[in-house]
Write an enzyme that holds these catalytic residues in place. Structure first.
Site, short mmCIF file in Angstrom:
data_model
loop_
_atom_site.label_atom_id
_atom_site.label_comp_id
_atom_site.label_asym_id
_atom_site.label_seq_id
_atom_site.Cartn_x
_atom_site.Cartn_y
_atom_site.Cartn_z
N ARG A 1 37.02 13.07 57.30
CA ARG A 1 36.17 13.74 58.31
C ARG A 1 36.97 14.85 59.17
O ARG A 1 36.62 15.04 60.23
CB ARG A 1 35.20 12.97 59.07
N CYS B 1 26.00 9.86 59.47
CA CYS B 1 26.80 8.84 60.22
C CYS B 1 26.87 9.74 61.43
O CYS B 1 27.53 10.91 61.77
CB CYS B 1 27.85 8.49 59.49
N GLU C 1 31.32 11.30 64.85
CA GLU C 1 31.21 12.36 63.78
C GLU C 1 30.21 13.52 63.82
O GLU C 1 30.67 14.54 63.54
CB GLU C 1 30.73 11.62 62.19
C1 LIG Z 1 20.76 12.14 55.65
C2 LIG Z 1 22.05 12.60 55.82
C3 LIG Z 1 23.11 12.20 54.92
C4 LIG Z 1 24.46 12.43 55.16
N1 LIG Z 1 25.61 12.07 54.43
C5 LIG Z 1 26.81 12.33 54.56
C6 LIG Z 1 27.67 11.93 53.98
O1 LIG Z 1 27.71 11.10 52.95
N2 LIG Z 1 29.04 12.33 53.99
C7 LIG Z 1 29.48 13.28 54.87
O2 LIG Z 1 30.65 13.77 55.28
N3 LIG Z 1 28.33 13.90 55.85
C8 LIG Z 1 27.08 13.31 55.76
N4 LIG Z 1 26.11 13.83 56.30
C9 LIG Z 1 26.46 14.82 57.56
C10 LIG Z 1 26.41 16.32 57.16
O3 LIG Z 1 25.22 16.31 56.12
C11 LIG Z 1 27.48 16.72 56.71
O4 LIG Z 1 28.47 16.60 57.46
C12 LIG Z 1 27.51 18.39 56.36
O5 LIG Z 1 28.68 18.66 55.66
C13 LIG Z 1 27.36 19.11 57.53
O6 LIG Z 1 27.00 20.58 57.00
P1 LIG Z 1 25.99 21.57 57.76
O7 LIG Z 1 26.15 22.74 57.22
O8 LIG Z 1 24.77 20.89 57.97
O9 LIG Z 1 26.64 21.59 59.20
P2 LIG Z 1 26.30 21.76 60.64
O10 LIG Z 1 25.55 20.53 61.07
O11 LIG Z 1 25.52 22.98 60.54
O12 LIG Z 1 27.58 21.96 61.48
C14 LIG Z 1 28.56 20.83 61.50
C15 LIG Z 1 29.73 21.31 62.16
O13 LIG Z 1 30.34 22.21 61.23
C16 LIG Z 1 30.49 23.59 61.82
N5 LIG Z 1 30.35 24.71 60.84
C17 LIG Z 1 29.19 24.50 60.04
N6 LIG Z 1 29.42 25.56 59.29
C18 LIG Z 1 30.32 26.49 59.66
C19 LIG Z 1 31.25 27.52 59.25
N7 LIG Z 1 30.68 28.27 58.40
N8 LIG Z 1 32.10 27.89 59.70
C20 LIG Z 1 32.64 26.99 60.92
N9 LIG Z 1 32.33 25.99 61.27
C21 LIG Z 1 30.98 25.63 60.54
C22 LIG Z 1 29.53 23.72 63.01
O14 LIG Z 1 30.03 24.44 64.14
C23 LIG Z 1 29.30 22.19 63.50
O15 LIG Z 1 30.50 22.07 64.45
C24 LIG Z 1 24.99 13.57 56.02
C25 LIG Z 1 23.64 13.88 56.91
C26 LIG Z 1 22.44 13.67 56.68
C27 LIG Z 1 21.25 14.22 57.64
#
Ligand SMILES: Cc1cc2nc3c(=O)[nH]c(=O)nc-3n(C[C@H](O)[C@H](O)[C@H](O)COP(=O)(O)OP(=O)(O)OC[C@H]3O[C@@H](n4cnc5c(N)ncnc54)[C@H](O)[C@@H]3O)c2cc1C
Length: 311
Positions: free
Chosen positions: A179, A228, A299
């Site tokens: 992570r 998480c 996280e």
């Molecule tokens: C039901 C569920 C299950 C999940 N399971 C997992 C899992 O198994 N493993 C896991 O690792 N995560 C999991 N997650 C968490 C999440 O989905 C991941 O971390 C995902 O990769 C976040 O992507 P996002 O585009 O939604 O990021 P966001 O939530 O929009 O952003 C997260 C962070 O990344 C930054 N960010 C986003 N895009 C960019 C960009 N283009 N440039 C710079 N910074 C950026 C944001 O500023 C923020 O700090 C889960 C979430 C849910 C709701």
């Protein structure tokens, strides 16, 4: 807000779109939090660069939002620019021998990329079964599951820096661990990347994907969560186990509740507030520390503030 009129002067529909007072609850999986003063959707890397240098010159705070599946936005909202990556969605690929090089912009949805890989029988992304959000968000946090993570697949990444400069990070410049990714910084936008997959067979890829998908039954996938909440303190000590043993399952604050399915998920309901989630997070941390002397690290990312713990 003098800066807003300046930003608007640059606006053109095919460059970036600007919206004012946009509710971020509609853009996050928690479906919580106040509005973004200004929400900007760039359509190109050049547009991202302009927005970044604008925010830096004008000293306007900036947040980057991908799919919003790993963030908690403060109830008071965000008093600056939120860059939404949803319009940065180009994708192409090249097959060279048994390797598939996927060139993908950061706003492309990870589940959509996984679906393309499944359809074409490309192996490498099966672990991501059930991970929502965008490719950019996955790279920012090195999203992973089942012992693998997106960083394992990266060939290069392009980022837009605070001053608008575009940098290409080669494999050797990149550090990914659990992570963690050294390219993540609140002052930087990940714009595009190249991921390397392997040519395989659709059935094999699908079987592994389904195997991983089944494991999701142990998580509250249909609830309003952000995945998480805490990182695992070590590979053999899961945050979920510590939270469960500390009696956190079922604890609640306002409309937020520690999931009874998996203790490392917080579920929200009805008109829950971000402050409910925050207070529940602090309460869980206290319990785990009191029971095991372990300080859990978040996280999920907190946007905005100041955050106040109400016991
Ligand atoms: C039901 C569920 C299950 C999940 N399971 C997992 C899992 O198994 N493993 C896991 O690792 N995560 C999991 N997650 C968490 C999440 O989905 C991941 O971390 C995902 O990769 C976040 O992507 P996002 O585009 O939604 O990021 P966001 O939530 O929009 O952003 C997260 C962070 O990344 C930054 N960010 C986003 N895009 C960019 C960009 N283009 N440039 C710079 N910074 C950026 C944001 O500023 C923020 O700090 C889960 C979430 C849910 C709701």
């Amino acid at each position: 807000m003098q800066w807003l009129s300046k930003l608007k002067r640059n606006q053109s529909d095919d460059y970036y779109e600007i919206y004012e007072n946009v509710s971020l609850s509609s853009k996050t999986s928690f479906r919580l939090g106040g509005p973004a003063k200004v929400y900007v959707c760039p359509r190109s890397e050049r547009a991202v660069a302009d927005i970044m240098s604008f925010s830096s010159k004008e000293d306007v705070p900036l947040w980057v939002l991908g799919g919003g599946t790993n963030v908690l936005v403060h109830d008071d909202g965000l008093p600056g620019i939120v860059v939404g990556t949803s319009k940065l969605r180009d994708i192409t690929w090249e097959i060279r021998g048994s390797d598939v090089y996927v060139f993908v912009y950061s706003g492309f949805a990870l589940p959509e990329l996984v679906a393309i890989a499944l359809k074409n029988g490309w192996s490498g992304l099966e672990f991501a079964a059930g991970i929502p959000g965008t490719v950019g968000g996955a790279l920012a946090g090195n999203a992973g599951a089942n012992g693998r993570a997106v960083g394992d697949l990266v060939e290069w990444v392009k980022t837009v820096e605070k001053n608008g400069e575009v940098i290409q990070w080669e494999k050797n410049d990149l550090v990914f661990s659990y992570r963690y990714s050294n390219i993540y910084s609140p002052d930087r936008v990940i714009s595009q990347s190249c991921l390397k997959l392997k040519v395989s067979e659709t059935r094999k890829v699908m079987d592994l994907f389904m195997e991983y998908k089944k494991r999701r039954k142990m998580q509250p996938m249909k609830k309003r969560t952000a995945g998480c909440v805490f990182k695992n303190p070590s590979p053999d000590m899961s945050a979920g186990m510590l939270l469960e043993r500390a009696g956190c399952k079922g604890l609640s604050k306002g409309g937020a509740c520690v999931s009874n399915v998996h203790a490392n998920f917080i579920e929200v309901e009805g008109d829950a507030k971000a402050s409910d989630v925050y207070s529940l997070i602090e309460c869980c941390k206290e319990r785990v520390y009191a029971c095991f002397g372990v300080s859990l690290e978040l996280e999920i990312r907190l946007f905005g503030g100041p955050w106040v713990y109400v016991e």
